[in-house]
Write a protein that holds these residues in place. Sequence first.
Motif, PDB file in Angstrom:
ATOM      1  N   PHE A 440       0.954  -1.275  -0.078  1.00  0.00           N
ATOM      2  CA  PHE A 440       0.026   0.039   0.144  1.00  0.00           C
ATOM      3  C   PHE A 440       0.874   1.063   0.121  1.00  0.00           C
ATOM      4  CE2 PHE A 440      -2.330   3.396   2.147  1.00  0.00           C
ATOM      5  CZ  PHE A 440      -3.568   3.504   1.336  1.00  0.00           C
ATOM      6  N   ILE A 441       1.844   1.193   0.976  1.00  0.00           N
ATOM      7  CA  ILE A 441       2.918   2.517   1.012  1.00  0.00           C
ATOM      8  C   ILE A 441       3.400   2.524  -0.524  1.00  0.00           C
ATOM      9  CG2 ILE A 441       4.851   3.292   2.148  1.00  0.00           C
ATOM     10  CD1 ILE A 441       4.077   2.061   4.663  1.00  0.00           C
ATOM     11  N   ARG A 442       3.779   1.490  -0.846  1.00  0.00           N
ATOM     12  CA  ARG A 442       4.659   1.521  -2.178  1.00  0.00           C
ATOM     13  C   ARG A 442       3.871   2.311  -3.358  1.00  0.00           C
ATOM     14  NH1 ARG A 442       5.527   1.808  -6.835  1.00  0.00           N
ATOM     15  NH2 ARG A 442       6.330   0.218  -8.521  1.00  0.00           N
ATOM     16  N   VAL A 443       2.349   1.679  -3.262  1.00  0.00           N
ATOM     17  CA  VAL A 443       1.749   2.392  -4.391  1.00  0.00           C
ATOM     18  C   VAL A 443       1.044   3.651  -4.295  1.00  0.00           C
ATOM     19  CG1 VAL A 443      -0.632   1.651  -5.407  1.00  0.00           C
ATOM     20  CG2 VAL A 443       0.936  -0.156  -5.080  1.00  0.00           C
ATOM     21  N   PHE A 444       0.694   3.952  -2.924  1.00  0.00           N
ATOM     22  CA  PHE A 444       0.070   5.235  -2.639  1.00  0.00           C
ATOM     23  C   PHE A 444       0.839   6.638  -2.205  1.00  0.00           C
ATOM     24  CE2 PHE A 444      -3.282   2.088  -2.784  1.00  0.00           C
ATOM     25  CZ  PHE A 444      -4.164   2.307  -3.585  1.00  0.00           C
ATOM     26  N   PHE A 445       2.094   6.086  -1.718  1.00  0.00           N
ATOM     27  CA  PHE A 445       3.118   7.289  -1.329  1.00  0.00           C
ATOM     28  C   PHE A 445       4.433   7.104  -1.967  1.00  0.00           C
ATOM     29  CE2 PHE A 445       0.351   5.969   2.310  1.00  0.00           C
ATOM     30  CZ  PHE A 445      -0.050   7.371   2.777  1.00  0.00           C
ATOM     31  N   VAL A 446       4.733   6.109  -2.699  1.00  0.00           N
ATOM     32  CA  VAL A 446       6.112   6.082  -3.490  1.00  0.00           C
ATOM     33  C   VAL A 446       5.984   6.371  -4.751  1.00  0.00           C
ATOM     34  CG1 VAL A 446       8.250   4.893  -3.539  1.00  0.00           C
ATOM     35  CG2 VAL A 446       7.231   4.880  -1.484  1.00  0.00           C
ATOM     36  N   GLY A 447       4.832   5.586  -5.407  1.00  0.00           N
ATOM     37  CA  GLY A 447       4.591   5.511  -6.756  1.00  0.00           C
ATOM     38  C   GLY A 447       5.787   5.096  -7.817  1.00  0.00           C
TER      39      GLY A 447
END
Length: 568
Positions: A440-447
């Motif tokens: 989730f963090i990788r998708v929505f915060f890191v992109g």
Amino acid sequence: MAHAQRNRSIGEEPVTSVLPDGDVPYDSGHAFSADEEVLAALGYKSEFKREFSLFTTFCVSFAVLGLLPSFASTLYYGMGYAGTAGMTWGWIVAMLGIQCVAMSMAELCSSMPTSGGLYYAAAVLAPPGWGPFAAWITGWSNWCAQVTAAPSVNYGISAMILAAASINNPNYIPQDYQVFLLTVFIMILHAILSSMPTKWLAQFNSAGSTFNFLALIVVIILIPAGTNRTDRDLPRFTPSSEVWGTIYEGTAFPPGVSVLMSFIGVIWTMSGYDSPFHLAEECSNASLASPRAIVLTSATGGIFGWFLQLVVAYTVVDIDAVLDSELGQPFAAYLMQCMTQKMTLAILALTIIAGFSMGQGCMIAASRVTFAYARDDCFPMSKYWRRVNKHTQTPANAVWFNCAIGILLLLLIFGGELAIGALFSIGAIAAFVAFTIPIFIRVFFVGNRFRPGPWNLGKFSIPIGVFASAFVALMVPILCLPSVVGAELTAADMNWTCVVYGGPMIMVTIWWFVSAHKWFKGPKVNIEHMMLGRGEIVEGQGPTIDGKDRDDSSGERPRSDKMQQLKE
């Protein structure tokens, strides 16, 4: 889908030494392998022998998956909530979400192949200031899943052993204390075996996984070939219209929700594919072999698991009788409906042996997780649990720590079927939460700032990660629903997952805000968010290199002299 990229030495990257002098993972007399360079760049010394290959890592993972014993242990949920419909097309729907989670996890593993796995990834990917908290929540949730895995598997195996004894002697009715003592005995055996040297573990689990796979194939063939339904004036197989179209009313919810609730069996059965992540520090060529093992385990398990679901769905006679049997084990009760006694006992024997191997794999994976978290002082008395035995070169203390916790959890046996059943629910929900936080963090915060490893999803990375996150967000509340509602809901019928899992997680969250945030700084991160492509300093680690301040006048971060020597 995945594509290879050129592997580079960490000496080619802007690596900064954040470890104190004397603890930098560098030895002038030792030629670093590619795996050791990657691990050193991520902040850790190589403490294990890399004697796992892609195949042996897959073997451990597939043994942890344990399709045959997992299915047998969770048949109550898969069949009991939605009947054969949940076992046929319901399995396919669930596997779409599970495979997306597995592929997204594999991509993280390729970028950060450490024993800390998801916990490490959550810390590195989290927004500035949130790394330690993300690691704390991910780590404890994952540990809850890991520490309950072996007890729940071994409980299922013990129930099958005693059910087989009951089939042989109908006058024998298994007692709770007998199930408890037998399960504790198996736990101790697994702890002894899990303390063996890595090479022995790899060989033992290769043999166990091979048996698991062969036993699964044999059972998939044996059930439809050996069914005696025709001797009971029944058609050889149930009509497809009934198998695929009839949803068993096993809950008080609408049929669609019942099918979603039946996913607990699929999720728990398929939750072992993260094991290669935790074994990455013992695997050769980990940046490629470990993610491949993750995806291979999930895909192979999904396909063959579905075949097993189909043969059971087409041969089951009476679902109510399976669920309410005095044998106390639904899979054994199902076999007695459509097979001869000898055939039933033969299939149970195969399942029990496969389950023993599965429990062994679960304990190995759990010990590596405990070691990795203790290495970063996540647990009380971490200095004891992170010790590596000098003779076996394995974290034996972590093995026995998990064994003791598992035996305490087995006291739930005396609370009844729903109480001990919470171990399965916890394993499913805790694992999925831990799996998805870093995704989730990788998708929505890191992109697009994420720097992938040599195994990656390319342009499909974000869409697959979004679907995986959405699937888990849907399933978490579903897995907490009770099977009955309203006036019929009693304490005995309550789904205690939200309490048994949510209670400890609330406690560790409170612990974080009261105390842990002062001393827990997350995993050691020895590379300045290289996989993020951004210039922030990792949370909790100052901009110093061997005691010197960073030269901000240059556009790049200077390399540590010690880490630069790794290239040389």
